[in-house]
Design a protein around this motif. Structure first.
Motif, PDB file in Angstrom:
ATOM      1  N   ALA A   1      -9.040  -9.226   5.003  1.00 21.32           N
ATOM      2  CA  ALA A   1      -8.945  -8.140   5.991  1.00 21.32           C
ATOM      3  C   ALA A   1      -7.821  -7.206   5.598  1.00 21.32           C
ATOM      4  N   THR A   2      -8.107  -6.244   4.729  1.00 19.69           N
ATOM      5  CA  THR A   2      -7.076  -5.315   4.262  1.00 19.69           C
ATOM      6  C   THR A   2      -7.422  -3.864   4.537  1.00 19.69           C
ATOM      7  N   VAL A   3      -8.671  -3.568   4.851  1.00 17.01           N
ATOM      8  CA  VAL A   3      -9.110  -2.181   5.013  1.00 17.01           C
ATOM      9  C   VAL A   3      -9.780  -2.027   6.371  1.00 17.01           C
ATOM     10  N   VAL A   4      -9.370  -0.997   7.113  1.00 12.37           N
ATOM     11  CA  VAL A   4     -10.026  -0.733   8.382  1.00 12.37           C
ATOM     12  C   VAL A   4     -11.361  -0.035   8.129  1.00 12.37           C
ATOM     13  N   ARG A   5     -12.177   0.022   9.152  1.00 11.44           N
ATOM     14  CA  ARG A   5     -13.529   0.551   8.966  1.00 11.44           C
ATOM     15  C   ARG A   5     -13.564   2.069   8.800  1.00 11.44           C
ATOM     16  N   ASP A   6     -12.679   2.790   9.500  1.00  8.56           N
ATOM     17  CA  ASP A   6     -12.701   4.250   9.449  1.00  8.56           C
ATOM     18  C   ASP A   6     -11.299   4.776   9.197  1.00  8.56           C
ATOM     19  N   ALA A   7     -11.210   5.760   8.302  1.00  8.38           N
ATOM     20  CA  ALA A   7      -9.931   6.405   7.996  1.00  8.38           C
ATOM     21  C   ALA A   7     -10.199   7.838   7.579  1.00  8.38           C
ATOM     22  N   THR A   8      -9.260   8.694   7.844  1.00  6.79           N
ATOM     23  CA  THR A   8      -9.457  10.123   7.572  1.00  6.79           C
ATOM     24  C   THR A   8      -9.093  10.503   6.151  1.00  6.79           C
ATOM     25  N   GLY A   9      -8.140   9.780   5.568  1.00  3.24           N
ATOM     26  CA  GLY A   9      -7.669  10.163   4.245  1.00  3.24           C
ATOM     27  C   GLY A   9      -6.609  11.246   4.280  1.00  3.24           C
ATOM     28  N   ASN A  10      -6.199  11.649   5.455  1.00  3.03           N
ATOM     29  CA  ASN A  10      -5.183  12.698   5.633  1.00  3.03           C
ATOM     30  C   ASN A  10      -3.826  12.036   5.826  1.00  3.03           C
ATOM     31  N   ILE A  11      -2.915  12.288   4.902  1.00  2.00           N
ATOM     32  CA  ILE A  11      -1.610  11.626   4.959  1.00  2.00           C
ATOM     33  C   ILE A  11      -0.780  12.128   6.135  1.00  2.00           C
ATOM     34  N   ASN A  12      -1.239  13.168   6.821  1.00  2.00           N
ATOM     35  CA  ASN A  12      -0.500  13.704   7.963  1.00  2.00           C
ATOM     36  C   ASN A  12      -0.933  13.081   9.283  1.00  2.00           C
ATOM     37  N   ASP A  13      -1.983  12.240   9.252  1.00  2.00           N
ATOM     38  CA  ASP A  13      -2.466  11.619  10.488  1.00  2.00           C
ATOM     39  C   ASP A  13      -1.637  10.381  10.827  1.00  2.00           C
ATOM     40  N   THR A  14      -0.353  10.595  11.025  1.00  2.00           N
ATOM     41  CA  THR A  14       0.517   9.476  11.362  1.00  2.00           C
ATOM     42  C   THR A  14       0.916   9.563  12.825  1.00  2.00           C
ATOM     43  N   ILE A  15       1.441   8.464  13.313  1.00  4.56           N
ATOM     44  CA  ILE A  15       1.887   8.385  14.702  1.00  4.56           C
ATOM     45  C   ILE A  15       3.405   8.246  14.692  1.00  4.56           C
ATOM     46  N   ALA A  16       4.002   8.949  15.569  1.00  5.45           N
ATOM     47  CA  ALA A  16       5.463   8.888  15.634  1.00  5.45           C
ATOM     48  C   ALA A  16       5.925   7.487  16.020  1.00  5.45           C
ATOM     49  N   THR A  17       7.101   7.161  15.531  1.00  9.33           N
ATOM     50  CA  THR A  17       7.647   5.837  15.801  1.00  9.33           C
ATOM     51  C   THR A  17       7.809   5.623  17.300  1.00  9.33           C
ATOM     52  N   GLY A  18       7.325   4.455  17.756  1.00 11.56           N
ATOM     53  CA  GLY A  18       7.426   4.103  19.163  1.00 11.56           C
ATOM     54  C   GLY A  18       6.224   4.511  19.984  1.00 11.56           C
ATOM     55  N   MET A  19       5.278   5.226  19.378  1.00  9.57           N
ATOM     56  CA  MET A  19       4.092   5.670  20.115  1.00  9.57           C
ATOM     57  C   MET A  19       2.932   4.690  19.992  1.00  9.57           C
ATOM     58  N   ASP A  20       3.101   3.595  19.220  1.00 14.91           N
ATOM     59  CA  ASP A  20       2.010   2.647  19.029  1.00 14.91           C
ATOM     60  C   ASP A  20       1.666   1.897  20.309  1.00 14.91           C
ATOM     61  N   MET A  21       2.490   2.059  21.355  1.00 15.84           N
ATOM     62  CA  MET A  21       2.184   1.370  22.614  1.00 15.84           C
ATOM     63  C   MET A  21       0.950   1.963  23.288  1.00 15.84           C
ATOM     64  N   PHE A  22       0.587   3.172  22.873  1.00 13.07           N
ATOM     65  CA  PHE A  22      -0.566   3.816  23.479  1.00 13.07           C
ATOM     66  C   PHE A  22      -1.847   3.581  22.669  1.00 13.07           C
TER      67      PHE A  22
ATOM     68  N   ALA B   1       0.821  -1.200   0.000  1.00 14.83           N
ATOM     69  CA  ALA B   1       0.000   0.000   0.000  1.00 14.83           C
ATOM     70  C   ALA B   1       0.858   1.254   0.000  1.00 14.83           C
ATOM     71  N   SER B   2       0.444   2.221  -0.785  1.00 19.28           N
ATOM     72  CA  SER B   2       1.116   3.515  -0.803  1.00 19.28           C
ATOM     73  C   SER B   2       0.668   4.328   0.406  1.00 19.28           C
ATOM     74  N   THR B   3       1.348   5.436   0.619  1.00 12.93           N
ATOM     75  CA  THR B   3       0.988   6.302   1.748  1.00 12.93           C
ATOM     76  C   THR B   3      -0.430   6.818   1.592  1.00 12.93           C
ATOM     77  N   ASP B   4      -0.797   7.175   0.365  1.00 11.77           N
ATOM     78  CA  ASP B   4      -2.153   7.685   0.126  1.00 11.77           C
ATOM     79  C   ASP B   4      -3.204   6.632   0.466  1.00 11.77           C
ATOM     80  N   LYS B   5      -2.955   5.395   0.043  1.00 16.52           N
ATOM     81  CA  LYS B   5      -3.908   4.330   0.339  1.00 16.52           C
ATOM     82  C   LYS B   5      -3.967   4.030   1.829  1.00 16.52           C
TER      83      LYS B   5
END
Length: 1000
Positions: free
Chosen positions: A353-374, A269-273
């Motif tokens: 199972a390839t697509v989640v139910r809800d997504a914003t479509g904003n390529i800036n809605d990322t999480i910093a590395t190491g923050m997935d623990m929250f 998947a690309s970043t846009d997808k």
């Protein structure tokens, strides 16, 4: 297809009209006709073809195959054709399967595009995966059970064209087949509009994205839809060969689109997808999507109602069964393979199972590395992938499987192929329905179930193409395309298809339940109870999809069923309904044998000696009034020289045509009396046996030979001996009109011969058109007749048919002279309950003693009230024992004069010789012995003339004569003088068993 237009693929409640159903179509081979000698169901012995003749016929049947499929120059053999679903195309034997199993392969592969993009987006992603799998599984259960039932039915004999209509009508009869056939053909016609509108809406969306709208969106849909259906009509009218070629291209596009989706799920998947919710395969996405998540008021049943129309096309192959080379082999394999392949395909999409139910479509809605623990909450899977879609919990998002209805385009490797696949699915389904509807409708019209539709039965060309049906389907489709909004009609169409499925399942169950020896399907993998479950399940699904549409479907089907039942089409297909009726009749008859007769359940069951039923219509009409639909009526004939078989079927058909609820029975014997005795002993089945003998009065007894009189009186004695009630009907003009019918038949035969030889261009038989006038009050015109004969014939025919007409206001006079168990009272009471006699009042006449008139009347009144017999008046005759007047006595003496011995005026020797030579004659001693009884009959006639001359019908207790004590001619003289010069008179004598009771 990333725009947000009015694409039906992006509208939740508009999925039904667009999703192409699970259609089954088949390729191109001309249906072949089996021509064998007809089995005439007539009086003659049926001539049936031998097994060798049938084999020869099948060997000689020529099967047409399109040139591109069969050519002597080709090295491979012609394809063993089966059906192909939705994309309807004959796949060559090198594709997917062997050449003996091809073709239903693409059954729902074309649907995959729609289902993946539509049903998965809404129905499955409303609750992927647990309930989504349940929806798919339940749909597959319905279609699989129906497919098994259809396989059993279509392998139980040669399958002709007509699809679901043919299968149901030949199994359950014309009533069910005719009702479902019409609505099924209509549903296919409207389905053309549904799929074309779905195609047109998609095209309009593309036009809108490119600012190329012609007029406005609604009118553009109409324009594109009408152009599309015209092109599809051209392909269909061109023949199955062109239709199959068109489906080849659609199939290829469809298969490529399907592969394109699965390939796309494997491309990183690309970043846009990813911003739009696509992360390739991930077990955590699967687990997160597993619980249901209903939104916007959706429920399990509402989503199921949207998904299921995708499975309403499994009969498309059956619909063109007449064009299949071997439908018995093709339909089971093709249909079940199609269900299997598409079921697996659906499940594959549901489990991807390839697509989640809800997504914003904003390529800036990322999480910093190491923050997935929250990561927690509802977007854990995306969070662990490094994306923060938590804002979707607060406000609605535009992307994700629950929000973006173009998700399949996004997931696929090349998006435009999904649009092409949608075009392929909709056009393929539209083409399938456009072919199916006329063929089903043509088969229905050929059977002449609805006579007004006979016009559409005609076919054209070597393939017998239903051109008129195509035009009608085109008109219906265009009408609904112009509406351009099929949201209301869509659930009705789905219910029409489901009603067909339900009846196919019920047909299989019904045929198995009847256990008819003719039910021998070659396909063994079915179960009658599973079929019944399938029928009930289909009915339940109808209400789940739309309850008011289900009720409307049932109402239409019941109306058509009643209509066909009333019209009674002249067909006999050996349906399972007939078999079950037979089994029920046998079981009911057997159950009655274990129950003793009870006086409360007594009902007249008449054996009527009519000869041929049409020869004595008055006798038959009265007997029919007694039994109606509630008792047994046998019209009987005794043959002495004629072959019985020649008349059996003809006379029974005459009774059915005249709507007389009666059976015809005949025997061949040396004498009339012996034949009647055989009938009285052998007629009936268990408790269903006659208890009353009805016959006409022998008007010609004075001129008949002695043997004939003895035979007639002997029949009456036999009836008493066999404990039959006895009814003798006398009418002044007589009962027998056989000589008029015979003369009329000779005239029409001669007239037809002359007509045929003078006008050789016509072949209309004159007998049928003339014979319908036989029972009308008009004379038979055979040869020039005297005016007197014409008048007599007219009067006889008019009198013979008088009980077919409603009787005017009048009376039924009952002269109850003897207690015979109550039959003389019960029969006239039954007559007053019939429509023809409802205006007639019953008057009771009884014998009384002088000075006891009022007391006798009161006692009789009390008795009738206890019996609950309604009456108008009671007359007590207290002068019945008076001697008759001289004129009446003189009439009686003249009547018996030719049959007297007058031995009293002769010597003893001569008298003995006369008695020895003429033992049947009336002796002086006999007259002296029965003088009182003779006086009673003559006196009764005087009283009848005095009191009942104006009655509509007279009923009198029949006098009986002890066998061996009263000569036959004297007894006939009693009956003659008793009923002479009176309105229609019935002599009734019960068997002295009670037929009336006081008790409840």
């Amino acid at each position: 297809m990333t725009g947000s237009g009015t694409n039906p693929l992006t509208t939740r409640r508009r999925l039904s009209p667009v999703v192409p159903p699970l259609t089954v179509m088949g390729p191109v081979t001309e249906s072949t006709g089996l021509s064998v000698r007809p089995c005439h169901v007539s009086g003659n012995r049926a001539v049936r073809p031998s097994l060798q003749e049938l084999h020869d016929v099948f060997q000689k049947v020529s099967v047409w195959c399109p040139p591109h499929l069969y050519n002597p120059l080709y090295t491979h053999p012609p394809l063993h054709t089966t059906c192909l679903c939705t994309s309807v195309y004959l796949v060559y034997h090198s594709l997917f399967l062997t050449d003996t199993h091809t073709t239903q392969l693409s059954i729902d592969l074309s649907l995959y595009i729609s289902i993946s993009q539509l049903s998965i987006d809404l129905s499955v992603h409303q609750y992927i995966d647990c309930l989504g799998i349940v929806v798919i599984a339940l749909s597959c259960v319905v279609t699989t059970v129906t497919g098994l039932s259809m396989s059993a039915i279509c392998t139980n004999g040669v399958v002709r064209g007509g699809g679901a209509y043919y299968l149901i009508s030949r199994s359950l009869g014309p009533e069910f087949g005719g009702s479902i056939g019409l609505i099924f053909a209509f549903a296919n016609a409207v389905a053309v509009a549904m799929y074309v509108v779905g195609f047109a809406e998609t095209v309009v969306d593309l036009l809108k994205e490119n600012n190329a709208i012609m007029i406005d969106e609604l009118n553009d849909i109409r324009i594109i839809g009408c152009i599309s259906v015209v092109l599809l009509l051209g392909i269909s009218v061109a023949g199955m060969e062109w239709e199959a070629k068109a489906q080849i291209g659609l199939l290829i596009i469809l298969l490529v689109a399907i592969v394109n989706v699965f390939v796309g799920t494997g491309i990183p998947a690309s970043t846009d997808k990813k911003s739009k919710g696509f992360f390739n395969y991930d077990a955590k996405i699967f687990m997160e999507n597993l619980p249901p998540d209903f939104r916007d008021g959706e429920t399990f049943f509402s989503v199921f109602a949207i998904f299921f129309p995708a499975a309403t096309g499994i009969l498309a192959g059956a619909n063109i069964s007449g064009d299949l080379k071997d439908p018995q082999d093709a339909l089971p394999k093709g249909t079940l393979l199609a269900i299997l392949i598409t079921g697996v395909t659906y499940l594959g999409v549901a489990l991807s199972a390839t697509v989640v139910r809800d997504a914003t479509g904003n390529i800036n809605d990322t999480i910093a590395t190491g923050m997935d623990m929250f990561c927690n909450g509802t977007n854990t899977a995306a969070c662990e992938q490094g994306w923060n879609f938590s804002s979707c919990e607060v406000s609605s998002c535009k992307f994700g499987s629950m929000n973006n209805f173009q998700v399949m385009t996004m997931v696929s490797g090349f998006g435009p192929l999904i649009t092409a696949g949608t075009f392929s699915a909709t056009l393929s389904s539209a083409l399938a329905s456009l072919v199916s509807a006329p063929k089903v409708f043509q088969a229905l019209c050929k059977d002449n179930i609805y006579t007004a539709l006979k016009f559409f039965a005609k076919g054209h060309g070597k393939n017998n193409e239903p051109i008129r049906g195509y035009v009608l389907t085109f008109i219906i489709a265009v009408a609904f395309i112009i509406i351009a909004d099929l949201n209301v009609i869509a659930p009705i169409i789905s219910n029409f298809f489901l009603a067909s499925y339900a009846l196919i399942n019920f047909s299989c169950f019904h045929a198995s339940y009847a256990k008819s020896p003719g039910w021998r399907p070659a396909y063994r993998y079915y179960n009658m109870w599973l079929s019944l479950f399938g029928a009930v399940l289909c009915c339940g699904v109808m209400f789940v999809i739309n309850w008011w549409a289900a009720l409307l479907t049932y109402a239409i089907e019941i109306f058509l069923y009643v209509y066909v039942t009333v019209k009674k089409p002249n067909v006999n297909w050996g349906s399972s309904t007939q078999a079950v009726t037979f089994v029920s009749a046998v079981n009911n008859a057997l159950s009655l044998t274990g129950v003793e007769d009870h006086v409360k359940n007594f009902r007249p069951q008449c054996m009527v000696l009519t000869g041929a039923p049409k020869n004595r219509p008055a006798l038959l009409d009265l007997a029919h009034c007694f039994t109606k639909n509630y008792g047994l009526c046998l019209t009987c004939e005794v043959f002495t020289l004629t072959d019985v078989n020649a008349e059996m079927e003809k006379n029974q058909m005459w009774l059915n045509k005249k709507k007389r609820k009666a059976f015809y029975a005949a025997v061949a014997c040396d004498s009339f009396r012996q034949g009647t005795e055989n009938l009285m002993q052998a007629s009936g089945l268990g408790r269903l046996k006659p208890n009353i003998l009805m016959m006409g009065f022998k008007k010609d007894w004075r001129t008949a030979d002695t043997a004939g009189v003895q035979s007639y009186v002997g029949v009456l004695h036999d009836a008493f001996d066999f404990e039959y009630g006895t009814v003798v009907l006398r009418m002044n003009q007589g009962l027998d009109i056989s000589h008029i019918i015979k003369a009329q038949g000779k005239y029409t035969h001669t007239h037809a011969y002359t007509h045929t030889h003078t006008h050789t261009h016509t072949h209309t038989p004159m007998y049928k058109t003339e014979a319908v006038r036989i029972l009308q009050p008009r004379a038979s015109v055979t040869t020039p007749q005297s005016p007197q004969v014409v008048v007599v014939n007219e009067r006889l025919v008019s009198t013979s048919t008088q009980f077919q007409r409603k009787q005017g206001k009048g009376t039924i006079d009952v002269w109850w002279m003897f207690d015979d168990g109550g039959l003389t009272l019960l029969l006239p009471y039954i007559l007053t309950t019939r429509k023809k006699f409802k205006d007639c009042k019953m008057r009771i006449f009884i014998a009384g003693q002088p000075g006891r008139v009022e007391q006798d009347r009161h006692e009789m009144k009390s008795l009738l009230e206890k019996f609950r017999i309604k009456y108008a008046d009671i007359h007590v005759i207290d002068d019945i024992t008076q001697n008759p007047n001289s004129n009446s006595w003189k009439m009686f003496e003249d009547m018996i004069e030719p049959f007297r011995l007058h031995e009293g005026s002769k010597s003893t020797t001569l008298a003995e010789a006369l008695r020895k030579d003429n033992p049947w004659k009336i002796s002086d001693a006999e007259l002296d012995t029965f003088e009182e009884k003779t006086n009673l009959q003559v006196r009764l006639n005087e009283l009848l003339q005095e009191n009942s001359r104006a009655a509509n019908l007279i009923i009198v207790s029949m006098p009986i004569a002890r066998l061996g004590s009263v000569s036959d001619h004297l007894y006939m003289a009693w009956l003659d003088i008793l009923t002479k010069n009176l309105p229609p008179t019935m002599l009734i004598r019960g068997n002295h068993k009670s037929v009336l009771t006081f008790y409840s």
